[in-house]
Write a protein that holds these residues in place. Structure first.
Motif, mmCIF file in Angstrom:
data_model
loop_
_atom_site.group_PDB
_atom_site.id
_atom_site.type_symbol
_atom_site.label_atom_id
_atom_site.label_comp_id
_atom_site.label_asym_id
_atom_site.label_seq_id
_atom_site.Cartn_x
_atom_site.Cartn_y
_atom_site.Cartn_z
ATOM 1 N N TRP A 239 -27.055 47.872 32.692
ATOM 2 C CA TRP A 239 -26.645 47.539 31.340
ATOM 3 C C TRP A 239 -27.441 46.353 30.794
ATOM 4 O O TRP A 239 -27.884 46.355 29.645
ATOM 5 C CB TRP A 239 -25.134 47.251 31.327
ATOM 6 C CG TRP A 239 -24.691 47.322 29.941
ATOM 7 C CD1 TRP A 239 -24.322 46.290 29.157
ATOM 8 C CD2 TRP A 239 -24.683 48.497 29.135
ATOM 9 N NE1 TRP A 239 -24.069 46.756 27.898
ATOM 10 C CE2 TRP A 239 -24.286 48.092 27.862
ATOM 11 C CE3 TRP A 239 -24.990 49.836 29.365
ATOM 12 C CZ2 TRP A 239 -24.174 48.994 26.817
ATOM 13 C CZ3 TRP A 239 -24.876 50.727 28.329
ATOM 14 C CH2 TRP A 239 -24.464 50.310 27.076
ATOM 15 N N ALA B 136 -30.024 46.100 27.621
ATOM 16 C CA ALA B 136 -29.868 45.117 26.544
ATOM 17 C C ALA B 136 -31.149 44.316 26.344
ATOM 18 O O ALA B 136 -31.577 44.080 25.207
ATOM 19 C CB ALA B 136 -28.704 44.175 26.861
ATOM 20 N N ALA C 108 -33.460 44.275 23.057
ATOM 21 C CA ALA C 108 -33.739 43.000 22.396
ATOM 22 C C ALA C 108 -35.247 42.806 22.252
ATOM 23 O O ALA C 108 -35.741 42.352 21.212
ATOM 24 C CB ALA C 108 -33.136 41.846 23.185
ATOM 25 N N GLY D 50 -36.352 44.719 19.469
ATOM 26 C CA GLY D 50 -35.983 44.037 18.224
ATOM 27 C C GLY D 50 -36.965 42.923 17.889
ATOM 28 O O GLY D 50 -37.387 42.780 16.738
ATOM 29 N N VAL D 51 -37.343 42.145 18.905
ATOM 30 C CA VAL D 51 -38.303 41.055 18.690
ATOM 31 C C VAL D 51 -39.646 41.643 18.234
ATOM 32 O O VAL D 51 -40.284 41.142 17.315
ATOM 33 C CB VAL D 51 -38.491 40.213 19.979
ATOM 34 C CG1 VAL D 51 -39.595 39.186 19.816
ATOM 35 C CG2 VAL D 51 -37.198 39.520 20.356
ATOM 36 N N GLN E 59 -39.461 42.684 14.684
ATOM 37 C CA GLN E 59 -39.487 41.512 13.805
ATOM 38 C C GLN E 59 -40.903 40.973 13.674
ATOM 39 O O GLN E 59 -41.365 40.665 12.576
ATOM 40 C CB GLN E 59 -38.567 40.441 14.409
ATOM 41 C CG GLN E 59 -38.159 39.360 13.458
ATOM 42 C CD GLN E 59 -37.095 39.827 12.484
ATOM 43 O OE1 GLN E 59 -36.034 40.235 12.904
ATOM 44 N NE2 GLN E 59 -37.377 39.781 11.205
ATOM 45 N N ILE F 200 -31.952 39.841 15.172
ATOM 46 C CA ILE F 200 -32.171 40.953 16.092
ATOM 47 C C ILE F 200 -30.829 41.642 16.259
ATOM 48 O O ILE F 200 -29.936 41.145 16.945
ATOM 49 C CB ILE F 200 -32.767 40.462 17.421
ATOM 50 C CG1 ILE F 200 -34.118 39.822 17.106
ATOM 51 C CG2 ILE F 200 -32.933 41.605 18.412
ATOM 52 C CD1 ILE F 200 -34.794 39.174 18.234
ATOM 53 N N LEU G 208 -27.565 41.797 18.243
ATOM 54 C CA LEU G 208 -27.897 42.266 19.594
ATOM 55 C C LEU G 208 -28.337 41.089 20.456
ATOM 56 O O LEU G 208 -27.945 40.954 21.599
ATOM 57 C CB LEU G 208 -29.027 43.281 19.467
ATOM 58 C CG LEU G 208 -29.219 44.311 20.555
ATOM 59 C CD1 LEU G 208 -30.036 45.455 20.023
ATOM 60 C CD2 LEU G 208 -29.859 43.787 21.798
ATOM 61 N N TRP G 209 -29.175 40.241 19.894
ATOM 62 C CA TRP G 209 -29.627 39.066 20.644
ATOM 63 C C TRP G 209 -29.192 37.814 19.891
ATOM 64 O O TRP G 209 -28.256 37.167 20.284
ATOM 65 C CB TRP G 209 -31.144 39.124 20.823
ATOM 66 C CG TRP G 209 -31.679 38.037 21.687
ATOM 67 C CD1 TRP G 209 -32.268 36.879 21.266
ATOM 68 C CD2 TRP G 209 -31.662 37.987 23.118
ATOM 69 N NE1 TRP G 209 -32.607 36.115 22.350
ATOM 70 C CE2 TRP G 209 -32.254 36.772 23.492
ATOM 71 C CE3 TRP G 209 -31.200 38.856 24.105
ATOM 72 C CZ2 TRP G 209 -32.416 36.393 24.819
ATOM 73 C CZ3 TRP G 209 -31.349 38.473 25.438
ATOM 74 C CH2 TRP G 209 -31.951 37.266 25.785
ATOM 75 N N PHE H 214 -23.048 42.595 25.401
ATOM 76 C CA PHE H 214 -24.236 41.740 25.493
ATOM 77 C C PHE H 214 -23.873 40.311 25.900
ATOM 78 O O PHE H 214 -24.659 39.397 25.690
ATOM 79 C CB PHE H 214 -24.976 41.692 24.149
ATOM 80 C CG PHE H 214 -25.316 43.034 23.581
ATOM 81 C CD1 PHE H 214 -25.976 43.975 24.343
ATOM 82 C CD2 PHE H 214 -24.999 43.355 22.286
ATOM 83 C CE1 PHE H 214 -26.292 45.209 23.821
ATOM 84 C CE2 PHE H 214 -25.307 44.588 21.749
ATOM 85 C CZ PHE H 214 -25.962 45.525 22.520
#
Lengths: 186, 229
Positions: free
Chosen positions: A59, A63, A67, A70-71, A74, B58, B66-67, B97
């Protein structure tokens, strides 16, 4: 004791991940692959390979992978770069990859899509080129499999609260001994 | 070329100028869906002209963090001739998380605990608050509490919240500062925005004061031991 629910390690996508790991083992003589995971951009883990390292929490790996995605997204916006291919973390003893597999449509609404990510984690001395090549090679097959797997698509459609309940059910599969002859812990 | 040569060279930043820049990290912590990210966006609106970074979030497709979310503000503090750069960050509230939150909390100078007013969320508030207290026990980081979603029909009364969370009955901390601020972060009303502004500035003042006292103390210790001439 199993650390990953059967639902995640015995589905068709997990079979593909096992195949990827075996191929890597046959082609490379250096470095171990500790684990492979397919998740969506919201860190909802859809599959993990059978021999996922027992000391790693699948898990947390999911995550971190999401992440990292996501970074990367961005950063893409900041640099006005093209689409993200892959993000890598290199540690003294580990290597961690997040590879973008593609987009899955979840309904008739064209906006309802999710990006899939393939996460792999291995020893520092794994054959980097081989891992990347295998991830690229398996990506279309995994994407095709998920597109035709209604269970996985349902999982991606779940809201955060529905997903929390779903996780609780998965946890019960692992930790509940209520139906065993020796009694139960729940 | 000749023009640029004839101009006096720009002075290099002195050590004093560097000393007068204070960098601070303020963090929003709390259970899932309590309003941390909403408050974060509201702060960006309130302090728009002080914003020095674009900021990032994020988050998942459902807009759940999420972060983390992070943005920087730069506030010039005229009386003390001090520039304060504040990094405002939020943690994720989603249980799945949780392991990431400890890392975001590292080096935070002040924390806003965002609680949910719903009676049904009191257990989650308590658990999250106790977790925060556990992590900040050693550093004694200043904490203020934002009791959000005051417009809910089943909103808990402030006195009940103080009781449940084991907070001072008079809602005042040891230094006489307000402990709990009641907010509606989703509201665009000036009154609601003002409460968030008051909460933020209150915590910022506490943190700046604490930092200056610590810096002065360190400077004096150095002077006494002959480290500074």
């Amino acid at each position: 004791m199993a650390t990953i629910p059967d639902q995640l390690r015995s589905n068709a996508v997990a079979t593909l991940l096992d195949e990827l790991r075996v191929k890597y083992g046959k082609l490379s003589r250096t470095g171990k692959l500790y684990g492979l995971i397919v998740a969506d951009q919201d860190a909802k883990v859809l599959a993990a390979n059978t021999f996922f390292h027992h000391k790693l929490n699948y898990w947390d790996v999911g995550a971190i992978g999401a992440a990292l995605y996501g970074v990367g997204k961005q950063a893409r916006d900041f640099f006005q770069a093209q689409d993200l291919d892959r993000a890598t973390l290199i540690f003294g003893d580990f290597m961690f990859f997040t590879h973008i597999i593609g987009t899955v449509s979840l309904g008739e609404n064209p906006n309802q899509t999710r990006e899939l990510i393939l996460i792999s984690i291995g020893e520092r001395n794994i054959n980097l080129g081989l891992v990347v090549m295998l991830m690229q090679k398996f990506a279309p097959r995994i994407l095709h499999q998920v597109e035709h797997d209604e269970k996985a698509r349902n999982q991606m459609r779940m809201s955060e609260s529905e997903f929390t309940h779903h996780l609780e059910d998965l946890k019960k599969q692992l930790f509940s001994l209520t139906e065993s002859s020796i009694g139960g812990i729940i | 070329m000749s023009n640029s040569m004839s101009q006096p060279p720009t002075p290099a930043p002195t050590s004093e100028a560097l000393v007068r820049l204070l960098q601070i990290k303020l963090l929003f912590w709390g259970p899932g869906e309590a309003g941390k990210t909403t408050t974060y966006y509201r702060l960006q609106e309130i302090f728009q002209r002080f914003q020095v970074s674009e900021g990032f979030s994020i988050a998942t497709t459902d807009e759940r963090t999420l972060w983390n979310d992070s943005v920087h503000f730069r506030f010039p503090m005229i009386p003390s001739k001090l520039d304060v750069v504040v990094n405002v960050a939020t943690t994720t509230g989603q249980e799945r998380f949780l392991s990431t939150r400890e890392y975001i909390l590292q080096n935070a100078d002040g924390v806003v605990f965002v609680g949910d007013s719903s009676w049904g969320k009191i257990e989650e508030n308590l658990r999250s608050f106790e977790e925060l207290l556990h992590f900040t026990k050693r550093s004694a980081t200043p904490i203020v509490i934002q009791l959000n979603k005051r417009d809910l029909p089943d909103a808990i009364a402030l006195t009940d919240f103080l009781n449940e969370m084991d907070l001072p009955d008079n809602n005042q901390g040891t230094a006489g500062t307000q402990v709990v601020y009641e907010t509606i972060a989703s509201s665009l009303l000036p009154k609601e925005k003002h409460t968030i502004q008051r909460l933020f500035i209150g915590l910022l003042e506490t943190v700046v004061r604490r930092n200056m006292v610590n810096t002065r103390r360190k400077f004096q210790t150095k002077q006494n031991t002959g480290g500074v001439k």
